[in-house]
Write a protein that holds these residues in place. Structure first.
Motif, mmCIF file in Angstrom:
data_model
loop_
_atom_site.group_PDB
_atom_site.id
_atom_site.type_symbol
_atom_site.label_atom_id
_atom_site.label_comp_id
_atom_site.label_asym_id
_atom_site.label_seq_id
_atom_site.Cartn_x
_atom_site.Cartn_y
_atom_site.Cartn_z
ATOM 1 N N GLY A 131 -14.053 -16.528 10.311
ATOM 2 C CA GLY A 131 -14.906 -17.689 10.436
ATOM 3 C C GLY A 131 -15.734 -17.976 9.217
ATOM 4 N N GLY A 132 -16.116 -16.949 8.523
ATOM 5 C CA GLY A 132 -17.014 -17.174 7.417
ATOM 6 C C GLY A 132 -18.390 -17.521 7.938
ATOM 7 N N PRO A 133 -19.168 -18.214 7.147
ATOM 8 C CA PRO A 133 -20.543 -18.485 7.541
ATOM 9 C C PRO A 133 -20.600 -19.210 8.872
ATOM 10 C CG PRO A 133 -20.099 -19.211 5.299
ATOM 11 C CD PRO A 133 -18.803 -18.815 5.885
ATOM 12 N N HIS A 178 -14.494 -12.279 10.020
ATOM 13 C CA HIS A 178 -13.937 -12.599 8.715
ATOM 14 C C HIS A 178 -13.077 -13.846 8.744
ATOM 15 C CE1 HIS A 178 -10.896 -10.343 10.822
ATOM 16 N NE2 HIS A 178 -10.011 -10.806 9.990
ATOM 17 N N LYS A 235 0.840 -1.198 0.000
ATOM 18 C CA LYS A 235 0.000 0.000 0.000
ATOM 19 C C LYS A 235 0.877 1.252 0.000
ATOM 20 C CE LYS A 235 -2.134 1.540 3.796
ATOM 21 N NZ LYS A 235 -3.000 1.467 4.965
ATOM 22 N N ARG A 273 -8.119 -3.959 10.715
ATOM 23 C CA ARG A 273 -8.641 -3.124 9.656
ATOM 24 C C ARG A 273 -10.169 -3.221 9.605
ATOM 25 N NH1 ARG A 273 -5.702 -3.952 4.234
ATOM 26 N NH2 ARG A 273 -5.127 -5.694 5.491
ATOM 27 N N MET A 274 -10.674 -4.391 10.016
ATOM 28 C CA MET A 274 -12.122 -4.596 9.999
ATOM 29 C C MET A 274 -12.805 -3.702 11.024
ATOM 30 S SD MET A 274 -11.713 -6.899 7.900
ATOM 31 C CE MET A 274 -10.049 -7.283 7.444
ATOM 32 N N PRO A 292 -3.396 -15.194 8.175
ATOM 33 C CA PRO A 292 -4.773 -14.994 8.621
ATOM 34 C C PRO A 292 -5.747 -15.988 7.996
ATOM 35 C CG PRO A 292 -3.786 -12.926 7.968
ATOM 36 C CD PRO A 292 -2.783 -13.963 7.658
ATOM 37 N N GLU A 293 -5.533 -16.352 6.727
ATOM 38 C CA GLU A 293 -6.538 -17.210 6.094
ATOM 39 C C GLU A 293 -6.517 -18.628 6.662
ATOM 40 O OE1 GLU A 293 -4.084 -15.784 4.460
ATOM 41 O OE2 GLU A 293 -3.016 -17.198 3.167
ATOM 42 N N ARG A 296 -8.915 -20.034 10.832
ATOM 43 C CA ARG A 296 -10.374 -20.141 10.797
ATOM 44 C C ARG A 296 -10.832 -20.998 11.950
ATOM 45 N NH1 ARG A 296 -12.673 -19.154 5.832
ATOM 46 N NH2 ARG A 296 -11.179 -18.291 4.375
ATOM 47 N N ARG A 307 -14.807 -0.547 10.211
ATOM 48 C CA ARG A 307 -16.174 -0.683 9.728
ATOM 49 C C ARG A 307 -17.151 -0.754 10.895
ATOM 50 N NH1 ARG A 307 -18.469 -3.082 5.774
ATOM 51 N NH2 ARG A 307 -18.944 -4.977 6.891
#
Lengths: 203, 625
Positions: free
Chosen positions: B368-370, B366, B113, B349-350, B567-568, B571, B353
Motif C-alpha cells: 500500500g505504501g503511505p 508494503h 538467491k 518474507r515481510m 506484486p508491485e 496496490r 520482520r
C-alpha cells in the motif's frame, strides 16, 4: 692409479653428487615458493573480480534509492565518495598482494564503503515503497551476494597467503626467499571491527 | 566452537579410513573362509573315499577359489559402478525431476538467491561451479549432490528448501553439498554400492553352482563319494552364504560410512561458511517440518540427500545420522525443541520482520505504501450500493452483535473495529485523531471487547455496524466516514484488513451513483485478473501456492495462468480502481467473478482471516452478487 687418487676421486664424486642434490632441492623449494605466491595472487584476483562487481553495483543502487530518498542526500553522497576512494585504492594495489601499504589502504577504504552502504541500507528501511521496489530487491540480493563472495574470497585468499608466508619463513626455504627477495603476502583485513560484517540486509 | 571443525574433519576422516579397511578385510576374509571350507570338505571327501588325505595347502584350489571370488565380485562391481556412473550427475538430477537453473537469467527472485548462494559456496570451497537443478514439485526441505567427480557434479535443491529457508540456512545446506563434492563422497558411495552389488553377484553365482550340483543327475558311480557334483553344490552353497552375509555387512558398512561422511560434510560446511548457526538452523527447520522428497526415484538415491527422504528406515541402515545428533554437534546448547517452521515464500518474507514483535498476522503494508494514498480514494469514486445483509459470525458476544444493530452505537463499533491490534502507541494516536472529530466515549467503551475478538470475526461485525449506520442521516454518514479516515490516517501502515474495512464502509455509507454500464466479462478481464491476483497473493504462502490459487480462479473466467499481476501492481489504489471497474459489470458477470474469487480463496483448502476480509470487501463492492 694409487689408492690415494681413488679416494680423492670418490670424494670429489660424492661432493658433486651432493651439490647436484642440493641444487635440485633448492630448485624444488624455489618452484614451491613461486607457485604458492602465484596461488595467493590468483586468490587475490578472485577478490578483485568481486570487488569490481561490487563497485559496479553501487551506482545502480544509489540511482534507485535517489528516486525515493530525497532527504537522504548526505547518506547517498557518502556512499558515492566511499566507492570512489575504494576504486582508487584497488587500482593502487594493482593486483599485487605483496604491496603491503596498498593492501592496508584498500582494507581501510573497503571498511569505509561497507559502513556507508550499511547506513544507506538502514535508512532505506524507512522507505517501504523503496523496499517494495522490484529493482531494489534484486539489487539488494546482488549486493548481499557480492559482499558474501568478497568475504569468502577474502577467506580463501588469507588462507593461501598464510600458507605461503608460513612456508617462506621455515628453514630452508627462508634462505632462498631471502636470496631471491620473496616478499610476504599481506593479509587482506577490513579494518574497523564494527565494519567487519557485511551490512545486515534484511527484508 | 567455530574453530573446532578441523578436529571434526580429522575425526570423521579417521573413522572413514577405519571402515574402509574393515571392508577390504572382509573381502579377504570371504576368499579365505571359502578356501578353508572348500579344502576341508575336499579333505573329508578324500578320507571317506579312502584315498590319500590331501594336504591343507592346495595351491591350485586356493587360486581357483580366491581368483574366482575376486573375479565375480570385482567384475560385477565394475559393471554396476559403470552403470551408476552412466549419465553422470545431470542424469541423476533429471531422473529426480530437476529443472536446470542456468546462470544467465533465473526466472524469479528465489532462484536468483539460490544461484547466488551456490556461487558463493563455490568460491568458499574452491570447487568449480556445479550445474544446479531445482526440484519444483517438492515442498520438503532437502538437497542432494550427485556426479562422479567435481567436473561432473550437480547440486539439486527442492523448492521447499529454497522457499522456506533463510539465506544463511540455505547457505549451510549448499555448503554441506559442496563438501560432498570436494571430499569425493559421491564417488565413494557409488564404489560402495558397486561392491555390495558384487557380493550379491557372488551369491547369485553360488546359487547357480548349487543348482547345477543339486539337480544334475547323479553319476552312475553309486558309491558317489568323489562325485564332483557334490563338490560343486557345496561350493555353491558356500558362495551363497558368503555372498549374502557379505552383502548384508557391506550394506551396514555403507550406511555407517555414509553417516560418517554426513558428519564430515556438516563440519566442512561450517568451515566454508564459518557460521554454524545457518546449518543448524536448516536442520532444525527440517525437524520442524520435513525433509521428505516424494519423487519416485528419491528413495534409491536417499544416500545422496541432505536429510533422510523418508523416516521409516531402520537406524542401522539409515544413511544419515539422527537429526538431533547432527544439530547438537553444531549447536551444543540446543534444548531439543524445534522452532516454528518458517513461513514459505516471497509473499510472506515481510512476516519474519513482524514476528520480531511477536505478531504472526501477515502484514501487506508494503503493497500500500503511505496510508495517505488510501484515504479518500474509494470516496472519490464510490461504488454502487447494493445492500446485502451483513453476516455476523455465530458465537459472537451478544452484546457486540446488539451494539452493531443499535443505530446509536454502530458508529462507535466501526471506530473500535478500526483500532490497531498490535501497538498501544498507534492505538493512542488513533484515539487522539478520533477525539479531534468529536466525542468518542462510546467507541472506547466497546474497544476492549472488540480488541479481544478473533480476527476472522471483525469484518462481519464491521459490515453489520456499517449497514446499521447506513440508515442514519447523510450528515451522520459523512461524519462517520471522516472519523474512519482520521483513524486510518493515524495508522503507521495500512494492512489488507484496514483496506477491506475502508472499502466496505465507503460502499455501505456512500450514495449509489448510477454509472452502471452492464459491461461484459471480456471488458472487465484485466481488473478481474488484478482482483484475483491480490486474493491469491494474500492467501498464498509460496510462489507456487500463489500461482495455484490464481490458477483456480482464473480457470473459471477463462483467464490465462500467466495473467497473475506482479506484486508491485497489487496496490490499494489499483485494487480500488479494479473493483470500481468490476462494479460496472452486469450482475451475471459479477456473480461469475465472485465465484472465481471464492475458488481462488479456497484453492488451498482453507480461508485465512485476510482472505475472508478481502472476499467480504469484494462481495460488498460488487453488490453482494
Amino acid at each position: 692409479m694409487g689408492p690415494a687418487l681413488l679416494i680423492v676421486l670418490v670424494f670429489l664424486g660424492a661432493l658433486l653428487l651432493l651439490a647436484i642434490l642440493i641444487g635440485l632441492y633448492a630448485m624444488g623449494v624455489y618452484n614451491g615458493l613461486v607457485s604458492m605466491r602465484e596461488r595467493a595472487r590468483n586468490a587475490f584476483a578472485q577478490i578483485d573480480v568481486q570487488l569490481t562487481r561490487r563497485y559496479d553495483l553501487i551506482p545502480n543502487i544509489v540511482e534507485t534509492c535517489k528516486g525515493y530518498m530525497a532527504h537522504e542526500k548526505g547518506t547517498l553522497e557518502a556512499v558515492i565518495a566511499a566507492r570512489a576512494s575504494a576504486t582508487q585504492a584497488r587500482v593502487t594495489v594493482n593486483a599485487d598482494p605483496t604491496n603491503a601499504a596498498g593492501m592496508a589502504q584498500l582494507g581501510q577504504a573497503e571498511g569505509a564503503l561497507t559502513g556507508a552502504l550499511g547506513r544507506l541500507m538502514m535508512v532505506s528501511e524507512k522507505y517501504p515503497e523503496l523496499k517494495a521496489n522490484q529493482n531494489m530487491m534484486q539489487l539488494t540480493e546482488e549486493l548481499t551476494s557480492t559482499e558474501n563472495k568478497v568475504a569468502f574470497a577474502r577467506q580463501a585468499y588469507n588462507d593461501s597467503a598464510a600458507s605461503y608466508n608460513t612456508y617462506k619463513k621455515t628453514f630452508p626455504p627462508v634462505i632462498l626467499a631471502g636470496m631471491f627477495n620473496f616478499q610476504d603476502a599481506a593479509y587482506f583485513e577490513v579494518d574497523d571491527p564494527a565494519k567487519k560484517q557485511a551490512p545486515k540486509v534484511q527484508f | 566452537m567455530t574453530t573446532r571443525f578441523f578436529e571434526r574433519q580429522d575425526e570423521a576422516k579417521r573413522n572413514t579410513g577405519r571402515l574402509i579397511a574393515l571392508l577390504v578385510l572382509g573381502m579377504a576374509g570371504i576368499a579365505g573362509t571359502t578356501y578353508v571350507a572348500a579344502a576341508f570338505l575336499l579333505g573329508l571327501l578324500a578320507q571317506k573315499r579312502g584315498a590319500e588325505v590331501a594336504p591343507i595347502w592346495n595351491a591350485p584350489l586356493f587360486f581357483l577359489i580366491a581368483g574366482g571370488t575376486m573375479l565375480v565380485v570385482l567384475g560385477a562391481s565394475f559393471f554396476r559402478t559403470a552403470q551408476l556412473r552412466e549419465g553422470g550427475g545431470a542424469g541423476v538430477a533429471l531422473a529426480m525431476g530437476g529443472r536446470e537453473l542456468a546462470p544467465g537469467r533465473p526466472a524469479d527472485a528465489e532462484e536468483r538467491k539460490l544461484l547466488n548462494v551456490v556461487e558463493e559456496m563455490a568460491i568458499a570451497s574452491g570447487v568449480a561451479m556445479p550445474r544446479l537443478f531445482i526440484m519444483e514439485g517438492e515442498s520438503g526441505i532437502n538437497a542432494f549432490a550427485a556426479g562422479w567427480d567435481p567436473a561432473d557434479a550437480v547440486i539439486g535443491v527442492t523448492r521447499g528448501a529454497v522457499e522456506s529457508l533463510t539465506r544463511d540456512e540455505l547457505q549451510g545446506v549448499i555448503a554441506h553439498e559442496f563438501s560432498h563434492i570436494l571430499n569425493g563422497d559421491m564417488r565413494r558411495n557409488i564404489r560402495l554400492m558397486g561392491l555390495v552389488f558384487g557380493l550379491l553377484a557372488l551369491a547369485v553365482v553360488g546359487r547357480i553352482l548349487l543348482e547345477m550340483g543339486w539337480y544334475a543327475r547323479p553319476s552312475r558311480d553309486r558309491d558317489g563319494k568323489g562325485d564332483p557334483r557334490a563338490i560343486l553344490a557345496l561350493l555353491g552353497l558356500l558362495f551363497v552364504v558368503m555372498g549374502y552375509v557379505g552383502a548384508f555387512f557391506g550394506q551396514l558398512m555403507q550406511a555407517a560410512i555414509s553417516r560418517q561422511r554426513e558428519f564430515l560434510a556438516d563440519a566442512s560446511a561450517v568451515q566454508f561458511t564459518r557460521n554454524p548457526d545457518g546449518l543448524a538452523g536448516a536442520l532444525k527447520q527440517i525437524g520442524a517440518s520435513s525433509a521428505e522428497v516424494t519423487g519416485a526415484r528419491a528413495k534409491e538415491a536417499n544416500h545422496m540427500f541432505f536429510g533422510e527422504v523418508s523416516s521409516s528406515l531402520f537406524g542401522f541402515l539409515a544413511s544419515h545420522p539422527p537429526l538431533e545428533e547432527r544439530i547438537l554437534r553444531l549447536d551444543p546448547s540446543w534444548d531439543g525443541v524445534y522452532p516454528q517452521p518458517h513461513p514459505m515464500g516471497a509473499g510472506v518474507r515481510m512476516e519474519s520482520r513482524l514476528q520480531d514483535d511477536g505478531v504472526g498476522e501477515p502484514d501487506f503494508g508494503h503493497w500500500g505504501g503511505p496510508v495517505a494514498g488510501l484515504a479518500g480514494n474509494a470516496l472519490l469514486r464510490p461504488s454502487p450500493v447494493m445492500p446485502t445483509p451483513g453476516r455476523i459470525a455465530p458465537g459472537l458476544p451478544p452484546a457486540l452483535a446488539a451494539a452493531a444493530a443499535d443505530r446509536t452505537l454502530a458508529g462507535a463499533m466501526v471506530c473500535a473495529l478500526l483500532l490497531d491490534r498490535r501497538d498501544a502507541g498507534v492505538r493512542q494516536n488513533q484515539i487522539s485523531a478520533l477525539a479531534e472529530t468529536g466525542p468518542c466515549d462510546a467507541a472506547l467503551r466497546v474497544a476492549s471487547e472488540v480488541l479481544r475478538l478473533p480476527e476472522e470475526a471483525r469484518m462481519g461485525l464491521l459490515d453489520a455496524a456499517a449497514i446499521t449506520a447506513a440508515k442514519s442521516s447523510s450528515g451522520d454518514r459523512d461524519r462517520l466516514l471522516a472519523q474512519a479516515d482520521a483513524m486510518i490516517g493515524a495508522l503507521e501502515r495500512a494492512d489488507l484488513y484496514v483496506w477491506s474495512a475502508r472499502r466496505v464502509l465507503a460502499t455501505r455509507l456512500s450514495a449509489a451513483p448510477s454509472g452502471m454500464r452492464h459491461a461484459s466479462l471480456r471488458e472487465v478481464l484485466p481488473p478481474a485478473a488484478l482482483v484475483l491476483s491480490v486474493l491469491a497473493r494474500a492467501g498464498g504462502r509460496s510462489g507456487r501456492m500463489i500461482q495455484a490459487a490464481f490458477g483456480e480462479g482464473a480457470a473459471q473466467l477463462g483467464l490465462p495462468e500467466d495473467a497473475l499481476s506482479p506484486p508491485e501492481k497489487c496496490r490499494f489504489a489499483e485494487l480500488d480502481a479494479a473493483l470500481d471497474a468490476l462494479a460496472c459489470a452486469s450482475p451475471d458477470v459479477r456473480r461469475q467473478i465472485m465465484q472465481a474469487c471464492a475458488a481462488a480463496a479456497l484453492a488451498d483448502g482453507r480461508t485465512t482471516a485476510v482472505e475472508g476480509d478481502l472476499l467480504h470487501a469484494f462481495e460488498v463492492s460488487l453488490g453482494g452478487a
